[in-house]
Enzyme design. Structure first.
Site, short mmCIF file in Angstrom:
data_model
loop_
_atom_site.label_atom_id
_atom_site.label_comp_id
_atom_site.label_asym_id
_atom_site.label_seq_id
_atom_site.Cartn_x
_atom_site.Cartn_y
_atom_site.Cartn_z
N ASP A 1 51.69 28.42 54.73
CA ASP A 1 51.36 27.09 54.23
C ASP A 1 51.22 27.14 52.70
O ASP A 1 50.59 28.06 52.15
CB ASP A 1 50.05 26.60 54.86
CG ASP A 1 49.77 25.14 54.55
OD1 ASP A 1 50.30 24.29 55.29
OD2 ASP A 1 49.04 24.86 53.57
N ILE A 2 51.81 26.15 52.01
CA ILE A 2 51.71 26.09 50.55
C ILE A 2 50.31 25.61 50.18
O ILE A 2 49.84 24.58 50.66
CB ILE A 2 52.77 25.12 49.97
CG1 ILE A 2 54.18 25.58 50.37
CG2 ILE A 2 52.66 25.06 48.45
CD1 ILE A 2 55.28 24.61 49.97
N GLU B 1 54.38 21.03 54.36
CA GLU B 1 54.42 22.27 53.58
C GLU B 1 54.24 23.50 54.46
O GLU B 1 53.91 24.58 53.97
CB GLU B 1 53.34 22.22 52.50
CG GLU B 1 51.91 22.27 53.00
CD GLU B 1 51.34 20.90 53.36
OE1 GLU B 1 50.10 20.76 53.28
OE2 GLU B 1 52.11 19.99 53.70
#
Length: 414
Positions: free
Chosen positions: A292-293, A335
């Site tokens: 996950d960003i 994301e």
């Protein structure tokens, strides 16, 4: 870059064709207005294709064709001669096609043909026939259309090839053969490959009225009766390959994330279930990671969604470039990404994910206002999964949550 030679004494027509090829296709184009000029070009360069008129100032009787063929070139004839007998005599030569130069439609046809020949280079055709003479004939015709070709004498040999190679696009088979005939072969192929995976065309001189329907019902895509013309053969082969490409394009579109080109969530679960079960049965080591960003909402809120998309693409490119082609990299949405590393030890898997984290941290993304964005990711890695696929994804997700809780920009594993 590959080159095309146009040999045409009508300078206006030659320039129009050259310009359209330059604009629409990825080729360097040379133009000769006579046989003597063409000879100079043919000595200097190796050409993908020679597109030539037959009536030149210093070669009025088609001498250019023999010279180009003799130099090992692929040739398309462009001629104003519409006499059927003459046309038939030219097609007996080892040319790819004979095109009338009648107008814009003919020029567009030439461009479509060149584009088709260019794509053919990426396809392999398996020819199955017990006649050595016919196999050689098919080999020559298909190689002249830029296909890669494998030839075998009967169905059992063909099945051996198909079980060991995954790059066959089309099987061209005779009907009556020893060991395994064409109908048996068609049925066996369809146990391994659907029509969406591989095309089958039967060529036969069988005169039974129901033979064509029999093959089509068994899974053949087309049936060509002997004797046939070179033009009919070329059209049927090219049309079948193009139809297969269209199916693959549609399937690929359905399986890919529209933004990044990575696999989408639907394809991930459809593909991974069988791999997951087989890997557990065979004790193959693999790893599942949720990625996950970090602080992505802040990126969108500060710089806008266009910049957010650039960040997502930058991360996707790094994931794709630094994993094996056998691994699975999918965008689950927003994301969030999921990566499966296949046939890998736990320690090696951790090294790969740490390398991915570090590369993403070093990546710079330019925003619309000229500023530079540095992004990081949090990664949760499940090493040696043992539960169901869904449960394993959930466990990796919990490890990702733990990485977020511990401060982000880190890899956390079980």
């Amino acid at each position: 870059m590959q080159r095309i030679l146009i040999v045409e004494d009508n300078k206006a027509l030659a320039k129009v064709i050259a310009k359209k090829i330059n604009l629409e296709l990825d080729f360097e184009v040379d133009v000769a207005y006579s046989l003597s000029e063409a000879k100079l070009f043919l000595k200097r360069y190796r050409y993908f294709l020679v597109l030539t008129d037959l009536n030149l100032p210093d070669a009025p009787n088609g001498e250019i064709v023999e010279h180009a063929l003799g130099s090992g070139n692929h040739v398309i004839v462009l001629s104003g001669n519409i006499d059927k007998t003459f046309r038939a005599s030219m097609l007996k030569k080892n040319i790819i096609d004979y095109v009338n130069k009648g107008g814009v439609d003919d020029i567009n046809y030439i461009l479509q043909t060149i584009a088709r020949l260019q794509k053919n280079q990426s396809h392999t055709i398996l020819v199955v026939d017990d006649s050595l003479v016919f196999r050689k004939q098919m080999l020559g015709m298909l190689e002249n259309m830029f296909f890669k070709v494998i030839t075998v004498a009967h169905g059992e040999e063909a099945m051996g090839i198909l079980r060991t190679r995954s790059d066959i696009s089309l099987v061209l088979t005779d009907y009556h053969m020893p060991v395994m005939d064409g109908l048996e072969l068609t049925n066996e192929i369809r146990k391994l490959y659907t029509k969406n995976d591989l095309t089958i065309i039967t060529i036969s001189n069988d005169n039974e009225e129901d033979t064509t329907a029999l093959f089509l019902k068994s899974g053949a895509n087309d049936y060509i009766k002997k004797p046939f013309s070179k033009e009919e053969f070329s059209c049927r082969i090219n049309n079948s390959i193009e139809a297969l490409e269209n199916i693959h394009a549609i399937t690929n579109h359905a399986n890919r994330d529209f933004l990044t080109g990575l696999y989408n969530r639907r394809y991930f679960f459809a593909t991974m279930q069988s791999y997951f079960e087989k890997a557990l049965q065979e004790s193959e080591k693999f790893a599942i990671a949720m990625i996950d960003i970090d602080h992505f909402k802040k990126v969108n809120d500060t710089y806008g969604h266009d910049t957010g998309d650039k960040v997502i693409n930058a991360v996707a490119d790094i994931l794709r470039a630094n994993t094996s082609q056998n691994d699975i990299v999918a965008r689950f949405g927003g994301e969030e990404f999921c990566v499966i590393l296949k046939n890998i030890t736990p320690s090696r898997a951790l090294d790969v994910f740490e390398n991915l984290r570090a590369k993403i941290e070093m990546c710079d993304v330019s925003a619309a206002d000229g500023s530079t964005i540095h992004c990081t990711v949090s990664i949760g890695v499940l090493l040696s999964p043992e539960e169901s696929l869904e449960e394993s994804i959930n466990q990796a997700d919990m490890l990702l949550y733990s990485a977020k809780q511990q401060g982000r920009n880190r890899v956390v594993s079980n």
